[in-house]
Design an enzyme around this catalytic site. Structure first.
Site, short mmCIF file in Angstrom:
data_model
loop_
_atom_site.label_atom_id
_atom_site.label_comp_id
_atom_site.label_asym_id
_atom_site.label_seq_id
_atom_site.Cartn_x
_atom_site.Cartn_y
_atom_site.Cartn_z
N ASP A 156 -64.64 12.39 -48.27
CA ASP A 156 -63.96 13.62 -47.48
C ASP A 156 -64.45 13.08 -46.05
O ASP A 156 -63.72 12.60 -45.24
CB ASP A 156 -63.66 14.80 -47.24
CG ASP A 156 -63.19 15.60 -48.54
OD1 ASP A 156 -62.31 15.44 -49.57
OD2 ASP A 156 -63.96 16.49 -49.72
N ASP A 190 -66.16 18.97 -54.34
CA ASP A 190 -67.19 19.34 -53.28
C ASP A 190 -68.92 20.03 -53.78
O ASP A 190 -69.04 20.32 -54.49
CB ASP A 190 -66.81 20.00 -52.34
CG ASP A 190 -64.88 19.66 -51.99
OD1 ASP A 190 -64.97 17.68 -51.69
OD2 ASP A 190 -63.89 20.44 -51.76
#
Length: 163
Positions: free
Chosen positions: A134, A118
């Site tokens: 995401d 991330d």
């Protein structure tokens, strides 16, 4: 759009989204690992490297193979439904394609690294760090909910006119 062309373009879309996700994760790891952060839009978004071993908001950390198996099964199910069942509804068709893209993008990370990379950190609010996959899953889920609500009202209107 003919079915054959639609299938080709949906596969292209899925591959492009997965490629963008993987390339951005590569650059995030190259530029930010292990503790780096770079402002993108001051006071709004920064890029910060993070490794997520769980799912959204790092829930259920450490269940790597469970998530790999679950994601693989759900993704195959979505692909079968997409290519076999929903050819007539473009909204649903492309929505499922976006969901598949996000799922596969994060699945690649889980299999290769044991975690999801991330790097997008909204600094204007206290929120989880996330990635392009995401975003695809979130946008696909919002689109799917909108489709289902729209379809429900469409059916209610037909029933009230016929009843």
């Amino acid at each position: 759009m003919k079915l054959k062309n639609k299938n080709i373009w949906s596969v292209v879309m899925i591959i492009v989204i997965i490629a963008i996700d993987q390339v951005t994760k590569y650059f995030a790891k190259s530029a930010l690992y292990p503790d780096g952060a770079k402002n993108f839009i001051n006071g709004f978004i920064e890029f910060r490297y993070a490794e997520n071993t769980g799912m959204a908001f790092s829930m259920f950390s450490g269940a790597r193979w469970f998530f790999v198996a679950l994601t693989a099964v759900v993704t195959v199910g979505m692909a079968v439904y997409m290519f076999k069942k929903c050819q007539k509804n473009l909204w649903l068709y492309w929505t499922i394609g976006v969901l598949i893209s996000g799922a596969v993008g994060n699945l690649i990370d889980r299999i290769c690294y044991g975690y999801v990379i991330d790097f997008i950190n909204p600094t204007f609010v206290n929120f989880a760090i996330f990635n392009i996959a995401d975003c695809a899953v979130t946008l696909g889920a919002v689109s799917l909910i909108a489709y289902l609500v729209f379809d429900m009202f469409k059916k209610d209107n037909k029933e009230s006119k016929n009843g």
